[in-house]
Enzyme design. Structure first.
Site, PDB file in Angstrom:
ATOM      1  N   HIS A  68      78.517  64.501-101.052  1.00  0.00           N
ATOM      2  CA  HIS A  68      77.180  65.004-100.753  1.00  0.00           C
ATOM      3  C   HIS A  68      76.289  63.840-100.333  1.00  0.00           C
ATOM      4  O   HIS A  68      76.301  62.788-100.976  1.00  0.00           O
ATOM      5  CB  HIS A  68      76.588  65.723-101.970  1.00  0.00           C
ATOM      6  CG  HIS A  68      77.151  67.090-102.146  1.00  0.00           C
ATOM      7  ND1 HIS A  68      78.414  67.293-102.637  1.00  0.00           N
ATOM      8  CD2 HIS A  68      76.642  68.314-101.876  1.00  0.00           C
ATOM      9  CE1 HIS A  68      78.657  68.598-102.669  1.00  0.00           C
ATOM     10  NE2 HIS A  68      77.601  69.235-102.216  1.00  0.00           N
ATOM     11  N   LYS A 125      67.348  76.686-104.928  1.00  0.00           N
ATOM     12  CA  LYS A 125      66.581  76.799-103.679  1.00  0.00           C
ATOM     13  C   LYS A 125      66.217  78.259-103.401  1.00  0.00           C
ATOM     14  O   LYS A 125      65.173  78.566-102.829  1.00  0.00           O
ATOM     15  CB  LYS A 125      67.423  76.231-102.536  1.00  0.00           C
ATOM     16  CG  LYS A 125      66.722  76.210-101.206  1.00  0.00           C
ATOM     17  CD  LYS A 125      67.531  75.380-100.242  1.00  0.00           C
ATOM     18  CE  LYS A 125      67.529  75.967 -98.859  1.00  0.00           C
ATOM     19  NZ  LYS A 125      68.353  77.065 -98.577  1.00  0.00           N
TER      20      LYS A 125
END
EC number: 4.1.1.31
Length: 967
Positions: A172, A601
């Site tokens: 990531h 999110k």
């Protein structure tokens, strides 16, 4: 600045010691370490760039410090005037200097944490489990379980032998520091630790001082900015470097400490070498997740072969040392027969070896056996190298190790023989360490997971059904899809041949399955399906594995990410487990992955945390009903907004019965460096994962009371509504977000190989979770972490004033709730709405200012509710160490925040003009030159005015270092 700064640091230190008397100990050395590194750096800065530039750095620092004292926005504007008056070269140097100082502050902190840990161990203190900066080591955990919780030593040993922690390293893009700098930082850390060691001689001190100076200067002179994005192969090599540098030797060292800790509670056995205590997996080169154009089937193949080559090379580099140790002549008859047989059939001399190149005589039987192991390791390495370089190898498979059992067999023979001859003490030396390495790392070093979006499998099956003229798989109902998939899985006919028309996307998916079929099965771990919503998503992958002739199919792991998917996950798993074919296939074992980033999110941190908690409970319940042992794979990021936080607290706050000795968790981006960057960090990471997993299983946290659950459910509805009404429904939000943060400029950092959006166009929904969190972290507003909390608490307390008391009780007694609140409190301690207000003033159009003000009012209200529930007057009043660390770096970060805001203004607004003062930096060079031109020359293709892009990127990197989080 050095003296004044030292005084300022000392005064902050004194204030902190007064804040909570007796809490910050007298032997705390953080201030001393920080001041030493800062002194050295400022001397270097003056030597390289002159007194005037050092004075400019000092002026910026002091204006920041004045702002931190009173939070007067005028100080930020004064600071902005100083920073915008600098010419491009000076601006880059100052941004670089503050970024560098924050990295040095991090190093001072790491050395101090290690120092404090050693002091605690010497005193025999138990760790304070409620404190985010401490964690139990393995010995403390054993003693706590036996002495405080009345578990028998045998129960502890039995649980330990059967537990597994699988750490999954992912690429990531959150590691914003280049590897070149990480290595220099490691050397600075080592110098600092040695300088403060006892009994250091004056000569040693002088040499260490010189080395420290050299490394700090080398780090400052290194370009911090990656000029090209890394490829997946680069990311994999960066990830693998941690194995080479710390993990490889760290695992046997840690397991020895476990043996010692067992001895200290009365267990006179060692952890069996094949006990799967620690395992490692990777996503680097396997993580496609929809459209990652750079992760191709060829990349996956290369990454697996490279890891295989590295593993055999590391074993090979140790085998001669082991041959030197194994000089004994006594052995059991089984080993003697094998050694004599090998002696008769072996080649005479092997000149390409350094040691033992002549044939070993049968009077040294262990060396004969290990010599054969060495030959096979050499061939295994060379075959992987040939396949990697040319795609073929003339070394036959019979001459190499193709599976770990072949490799372990001669080593186990040596171990048994030594024990049979009364030499167990020798067997339990380097040979045991080697056996433990082989059991942990195998022949593939790490097992590679493959991750792909469910839609991509649907594309392939749709192409097949259309080609067979039986309809469109994509348009079929879930029931029809399942019926067809199960019919095909139960049959034996091949589904398609070489005449199947393939788009580029379909070919990519099928070629990936072909790589799984081609390479040894021990290269791979799980096949993870992102955006999984139904049983057909899992059955589709099972069918594609069979059709592509994957001999040992990978376990298929659905990943549930968004709030609705998490809510639907238990029912989806129940439907899957009710299919007879599938239950027979999994043999009573299933893995499910839950995503912390996208759920946060999608719904905000409060609702995501609670839904993740409930989903785990429900999925475990469903698995128990069907007699399935379930492993939950936690996809946690490094930041709080993406599920991060201190490891031990995160594990100990999971619902009871959800870990049961099996933990699988991602270690992402910058967290890899924080966990494995140094030997002592690696050791601590392995301890904290193993200790917390053991404790969770043997001393599970309490379950929430029904009235707590009811209150959490009500608050989660309010929190989600508040979060979504602002992030997804408020028409002004997207424009405000793009203007108020550096989200649009994030991609210029080149910190990852994958695009920052799943789809090239689109709003917040298509933005990946990492840049979403990154952008808000840069402005120190942290909106995704706290938005929704305030509305939820306000609703609960307004509805019934007694709910405040209930929330306070939940905070005191329920680990999950306490950890959730503490982590948000920590984020508030790092936040500063004044910086967000400055960004609004400079970057946001005036018609959006009231919207920004309303968000900041929400921030303050949420903070007040949080303190009320935690029973705190000030943020972090119960954790002075953390408060100390955050306060020390505030003035550095503020300078970078202001520099970033004004740089963005200059980039985005062509009508914004500044008056530059004369160039102030001097620089030593072989020929007279303009240092500004030299610095700007590093980025000749920038579309912005000279120096602005590099200044911006340096502020991003510095703030990320200061917040100790990127995304």
């Amino acid at each position: 600045m050095a003296n004044r700064n030292l005084e300022k640091l000392a005064s902050i230190d004194a204030q902190l010691r007064l804040l909570v008397p007796g809490k910050v100990s007298e032997d705390d050395k953080l201030i001393e370490y920080d001041a030493l590194l800062l002194d050295k750096f400022l001397d270097i800065l003056q030597d390289l760039h002159g007194e005037d530039l050092k004075e400019a750095v000092q002026e910026c620092y002091e204006l920041s410090a004045e702002y931190e004292g009173k939070h007067d926005p005028k100080k930020l504007e004064e600071l902005g005037s100083v920073l915008t008056s600098l010419d491009p070269g000076d601006s880059i140097v100052i941004a670089k200097a503050f970024s560098h100082m924050l990295n040095l502050a991090n190093l001072a902190e790491e050395v101090q944490i290690a120092y404090r840990r050693r002091i605690k161990l010497k005193r025999g203190d138990f760790a304070d489990e409620a404190n985010a900066t401490t964690e139990s080591d393995i010995e403390e955990t054993f003693k706590k379980l036996v002495l405080k919780l009345n578990k028998s030593p045998e129960e502890v040993f039995d649980a330990l032998k059967n537990q597994t922690v699988d750490l999954v390293l992912t690429a990531h893009p959150t590691q914003s520091v280049r590897r070149s700098l990480l290595q220099k930082h490691g050397r600075i850390r080592n110098c600092l630790a040695q300088l403060y060691a006892k009994d250091i001689t004056p000569d040693d001190k002088q040499e260490l001082d010189e080395a420290l100076h050299r490394e700090i200067q080398a780090a400052f002179r290194t370009d911090e900015i990656r000029r090209t994005p890394p490829t997946p192969q680069d990311e994999m090599r960066a990830g693998m470097s941690y194995f080479h540098e710390t993990i490889w030797k760290g695992v046997p060292k840690f397991l020895r400490r476990v043996d010692t800790a067992l001895k200290n509670i009365g267990i006179n056995e060692r952890v069996p070498y094949n006990a799967p205590l620690i395992q490692f997996s990777s996503w680097m080169g396997g993580d496609r997740d929809g459209k990652h154009p750079r992760v191709t089937p060829e990349v996956t193949r290369d990454v697996c072969l490279l890891a295989r080559m590295m593993a055999s090379n590391m074993y090979f580099s140790q085998i001669e040392d082991l041959m030197f140790e194994m000089s004994m002549w006594r052995c059991n008859s089984e080993l003697r027969v094998r050694a004599e047989e090998l002696y008769r059939t072996a080649r005479r001399d092997v000149k390409h070896y350094i040691e033992f190149w002549k044939q070993v005589p049968p009077t040294e039987p262990y060396r004969v056996i290990l010599g054969d192991v060495r030959d096979k390791l050499y061939n295994t390495r060379e075959r992987s190298r040939h396949l990697l370089a040319h795609g073929i190898s003339d070394i036959p498979e019979e001459a190499v190790y193709t599976n770990v059992e072949q490799f372990l067999e001669p080593l186990e023979l040596c171990y048994r023989s030594l024990c049979d001859c009364g030499d167990r003490v020798i067997a339990d030396g380097s040979l045991l360490d080697f056996l433990r390495q082989v059991s942990t790392f195998g022949l593939s070093l790490v097992k590679l997971d493959i991750r792909q979006e469910s839609d991509r499998h649907t594309d392939v099956l749709d192409a097949i059904t259309q080609h067979l003229e039986i309809g469109s798989y994509r348009e079929w109902s879930e029931e029809k899809r399942q019926e067809w998939l199960l019919a095909e899985l139960s049959g034996k006919r091949p589904l398609f041949g070489s005449d199947l028309p393939k788009t580029e996307e379909v070919k990519d998916v099928l070629d990936t399955f072909n790589v799984l079929a081609e390479l040894p099965s021990d290269c791979f771990g799980a096949y993870i399906i992102s955006m999984a919503t139904s049983p057909s998503d899992v059955l589709a992958v099972e069918l594609l594995q069979r059709e592509c002739h994957v001999k040992h199919p990978l376990r298929v792991v659905p990943l549930f990410e968004k709030l609705a998917d998490l809510e639907a996950a238990p029912a989806a798993m129940a439907r899957l487990f009710s299919i007879d074919w599938y239950r027979n296939r999994i043999d009573g074992k299933q893995e499910v992955m839950i995503g912390y980033s996208d759920s946060g999110k999608d719904a905000g941190r409060f609702s995501a945390a609670w839904q993740l908690y409930k989903a785990q409970e429900e999925i475990i319940k469903v698995a128990k009903e069907f007699g399935v042992k379930l492993v939950i794979f936690h996809g946690r990021g490094g930041t709080v907004g993406r599920g991060g936080g201190p490891t031990h607290l995160a594990i100990l706050s999971q619902p009871p019965d959800t870990i049961h000795g099996s933990l699988r968790v991602t270690v992402q981006g910058e967290v890899i460096e924080q966990s494995f960057g140094e030997e002592h960090l690696c050791f601590r990471t392995l301890q904290r994962f193993c200790a917390a997993t053991l404790e969770h299983g043997m001393n599970p946290p309490i379950s929430p009371r029904p009235e707590w659950r009811e209150l959490m459910d009500q608050m989660a509805v309010v929190a989600t509504e508040e979060y979504r009404s602002i992030v997804f429904k408020e028409p002004r939000f997207v424009e405000y977000f793009r203007l108020a943060t550096p989200e649009l400029e994030y991609g210029r950092m080149n910190i990852g190989s994958r695009p920052s959006k799943r789809k090239p166009s689109g709003g917040i929904e298509s933005l990946r979770a990492i840049p979403w969190i990154f952008a808000w972290t840069q402005t120190r507003f942290h909106l995704p972490v706290w938005l929704g909390f305030g509305a939820a608490f306000k609703h609960a307390i307004k509805k019934d004033s007694k709910n405040l008391q209930m929330l306070q009780e939940m905070y005191k007694t329920w680990p999950f709730f306490r950890v959730t609140i503490d982590l948000v409190e920590m984020v508030f301690a790092k936040g500063d709405p004044g910086i967000a207000a400055l960004n609004d003033k400079l970057l946001v159009s005036e018609d959006l200012w009231p919207f920004g003000e309303s968000l900041r009012a929400n921030y303050e209200e949420t903070k007040d509710y949080l303190l009320k529930i935690a029973g705190h007057r000030d943020l972090l009043e119960g954790d002075p160490y953390l408060k100390q660390r955050i306060r020390l770096r505030d003035s550095y970060i503020t300078t970078l925040n202001v520099c970033q805001a004004y740089t963005l203004k200059r980039i985005r607004d062509p009508n914004y003009h500044v008056t530059l003062r004369p160039h102030i930096s001097k620089e030593y060079a072989a020929e007279p030159s303009k240092p500004a031109d030299e610095l700007i020359h590093l980025n000749p293709t920038s579309e912005y005015a000279p120096g602005l892009e590099d200044t911006l990127i340096l502020t991003m990197k510095g703030i990320a270092a200061g917040m100790q989080n990127t995304g």
